[in-house]
Design a protein around this motif. Structure first.
Motif, PDB file in Angstrom:
ATOM      1  N   UNK A  14      84.545 -68.700 -10.579  1.00 34.24           N
ATOM      2  CA  UNK A  14      84.789 -70.142 -10.456  1.00 34.24           C
ATOM      3  C   UNK A  14      84.577 -70.685  -9.048  1.00 34.24           C
ATOM      4  N   UNK A  15      84.872 -69.871  -8.027  1.00 34.77           N
ATOM      5  CA  UNK A  15      84.695 -70.344  -6.651  1.00 34.77           C
ATOM      6  C   UNK A  15      83.220 -70.585  -6.348  1.00 34.77           C
ATOM      7  N   UNK A  98      81.837 -84.347 -10.444  1.00 36.81           N
ATOM      8  CA  UNK A  98      82.251 -82.967 -10.181  1.00 36.81           C
ATOM      9  C   UNK A  98      83.572 -82.650 -10.886  1.00 36.81           C
ATOM     10  N   UNK A  99      84.509 -83.592 -10.809  1.00 36.92           N
ATOM     11  CA  UNK A  99      85.821 -83.377 -11.426  1.00 36.92           C
ATOM     12  C   UNK A  99      85.701 -83.219 -12.932  1.00 36.92           C
ATOM     13  N   UNK A 100      84.913 -84.097 -13.564  1.00 34.99           N
ATOM     14  CA  UNK A 100      84.726 -84.019 -15.014  1.00 34.99           C
ATOM     15  C   UNK A 100      84.020 -82.724 -15.397  1.00 34.99           C
ATOM     16  N   UNK A 101      82.961 -82.379 -14.667  1.00 33.63           N
ATOM     17  CA  UNK A 101      82.188 -81.174 -15.005  1.00 33.63           C
ATOM     18  C   UNK A 101      83.022 -79.909 -14.832  1.00 33.63           C
ATOM     19  N   UNK A 102      83.770 -79.813 -13.744  1.00 26.53           N
ATOM     20  CA  UNK A 102      84.597 -78.628 -13.514  1.00 26.53           C
ATOM     21  C   UNK A 102      85.697 -78.504 -14.571  1.00 26.53           C
ATOM     22  N   UNK A 103      86.253 -79.640 -14.988  1.00 22.94           N
ATOM     23  CA  UNK A 103      87.262 -79.613 -16.051  1.00 22.94           C
ATOM     24  C   UNK A 103      86.641 -79.191 -17.374  1.00 22.94           C
ATOM     25  N   UNK A 104      85.433 -79.704 -17.637  1.00 23.60           N
ATOM     26  CA  UNK A 104      84.723 -79.335 -18.869  1.00 23.60           C
ATOM     27  C   UNK A 104      84.388 -77.844 -18.871  1.00 23.60           C
ATOM     28  N   UNK A 143      92.148 -70.917 -19.225  1.00 25.06           N
ATOM     29  CA  UNK A 143      91.742 -72.316 -19.031  1.00 25.06           C
ATOM     30  C   UNK A 143      92.569 -72.960 -17.926  1.00 25.06           C
ATOM     31  N   UNK A 144      93.888 -72.786 -17.981  1.00 28.93           N
ATOM     32  CA  UNK A 144      94.773 -73.398 -16.984  1.00 28.93           C
ATOM     33  C   UNK A 144      94.483 -72.851 -15.591  1.00 28.93           C
ATOM     34  N   UNK A 145      94.236 -71.546 -15.505  1.00 28.84           N
ATOM     35  CA  UNK A 145      93.906 -70.930 -14.212  1.00 28.84           C
ATOM     36  C   UNK A 145      92.621 -71.517 -13.646  1.00 28.84           C
ATOM     37  N   UNK A 146      91.604 -71.680 -14.491  1.00 27.91           N
ATOM     38  CA  UNK A 146      90.334 -72.254 -14.038  1.00 27.91           C
ATOM     39  C   UNK A 146      90.508 -73.709 -13.613  1.00 27.91           C
ATOM     40  N   UNK A 148      93.183 -75.045 -12.369  1.00 25.44           N
ATOM     41  CA  UNK A 148      93.878 -75.049 -11.078  1.00 25.44           C
ATOM     42  C   UNK A 148      92.952 -74.626  -9.940  1.00 25.44           C
ATOM     43  N   UNK A 149      92.232 -73.524 -10.144  1.00 28.73           N
ATOM     44  CA  UNK A 149      91.363 -73.003  -9.082  1.00 28.73           C
ATOM     45  C   UNK A 149      90.293 -74.022  -8.702  1.00 28.73           C
ATOM     46  N   UNK A 150      89.653 -74.596  -9.697  1.00 23.97           N
ATOM     47  CA  UNK A 150      88.576 -75.558  -9.413  1.00 23.97           C
ATOM     48  C   UNK A 150      89.125 -76.835  -8.774  1.00 23.97           C
ATOM     49  N   UNK A 151      90.317 -77.270  -9.198  1.00 21.36           N
ATOM     50  CA  UNK A 151      90.949 -78.437  -8.583  1.00 21.36           C
ATOM     51  C   UNK A 151      91.219 -78.189  -7.105  1.00 21.36           C
ATOM     52  N   UNK A 152      91.781 -77.019  -6.801  1.00 17.51           N
ATOM     53  CA  UNK A 152      92.111 -76.669  -5.418  1.00 17.51           C
ATOM     54  C   UNK A 152      90.858 -76.558  -4.550  1.00 17.51           C
ATOM     55  N   UNK A 153      89.860 -75.828  -5.047  1.00 15.38           N
ATOM     56  CA  UNK A 153      88.674 -75.577  -4.241  1.00 15.38           C
ATOM     57  C   UNK A 153      87.779 -76.812  -4.103  1.00 15.38           C
ATOM     58  N   UNK A 154      87.658 -77.582  -5.179  1.00 21.58           N
ATOM     59  CA  UNK A 154      86.787 -78.766  -5.138  1.00 21.58           C
ATOM     60  C   UNK A 154      87.287 -79.806  -4.154  1.00 21.58           C
ATOM     61  N   UNK A 155      88.620 -79.832  -3.946  1.00 18.79           N
ATOM     62  CA  UNK A 155      89.196 -80.816  -3.028  1.00 18.79           C
ATOM     63  C   UNK A 155      89.569 -80.221  -1.673  1.00 18.79           C
TER      64      UNK A 155
END
Length: 206
Positions: A14-15, A98-104, A143-146, A148-155
């Motif tokens: 994910x990173x 980016x936010x929508x795509x990473x969540x998807x 799913x929840x882990x991904x 969280x990780x993408x939210x943290x790293x993307x921002x």
């Protein structure tokens, strides 16, 4: 198409996926943001009608498909919108796309594991329902882990700040759902009142 390969890259890297999406932020297609959600909704509906009754917690005749899809797909979509709205205020680095795509893409474990669960359910006995439930737990934990990780790293925020922001966003999501349910209930009451008033118009205007 990089975004198709990237969807499965999200499962274990994910990173690197966050870095790739940021590098290609101007090339994000609309289909990539929508398709994972559509597939997850389809698989949820399919599972309601095909999972063996011995392990299923939902019976097709009692299922509300809107709630079934909403409790999974719409919640993640709401998370994406809430994240973007909140981080825009807090100076986050992730764009809307980016936010929508990473969540998807964080829903990819559902796309991979749920078909396996549907197939396995056909050969599992009622006594093995625990195994089926464990697979479901693993899928959603992933799913929840991904998310969280993408939210943290993307921002680009610290661990503790990301935990704090996540709690605020979840609370905001809960309040949004409560407001929407109240609005829906109020609209329903107004509609029923108007319908009853219309049905009594002949009596009232005699």
């Amino acid at each position: 198409m990089w975004w198709i390969k990237g969807a499965f890259m999200m499962l274990f890297h994910p990173l690197e996926m966050v870095t790739l999406i940021k590098r290609k932020r101007k090339e994000i297609p609309f289909l990539a943001m929508v398709l994972p959600f559509v597939l997850c909704a389809f698989l949820r509906i399919l599972s309601v009608y095909t999972v063996n009754y011995t392990v299923s917690s939902t019976q097709p005749k009692n299922a509300n498909l809107f709630l079934e899809v909403g409790s999974e797909v719409l919640i993640v979509i709401l998370w994406a919108f809430a994240c973007y709205a909140f981080m825009t205020i807090m100076g986050g680095e992730s764009t809307f796309k980016e936010t929508i795509l990473l969540s998807a893409y964080s829903m990819v474990p559902v796309i991979v594991i749920r078909p396996i669960m549907i197939i396995l359910s056909q050969v599992l006995a009622a006594s093995e329902k625990g195994f089926y439930s464990a697979l479901s737990t693993i899928m959603w934990a992933w799913v929840i882990l991904l998310l969280y990780i993408t939210f943290k790293e993307a921002n680009n925020i610290s661990f503790w700040k990301s935990i704090f922001f996540t709690i605020i966003i979840v609370i905001a999501m809960f309040l949004i759902v409560v407001v929407l349910l109240l609005a829906f209930a109020l609209d329903s009451q107004i509609f029923l009142f108007a319908q009853e008033l219309w049905s009594e118009k002949d009596f009232l205007f005699k």
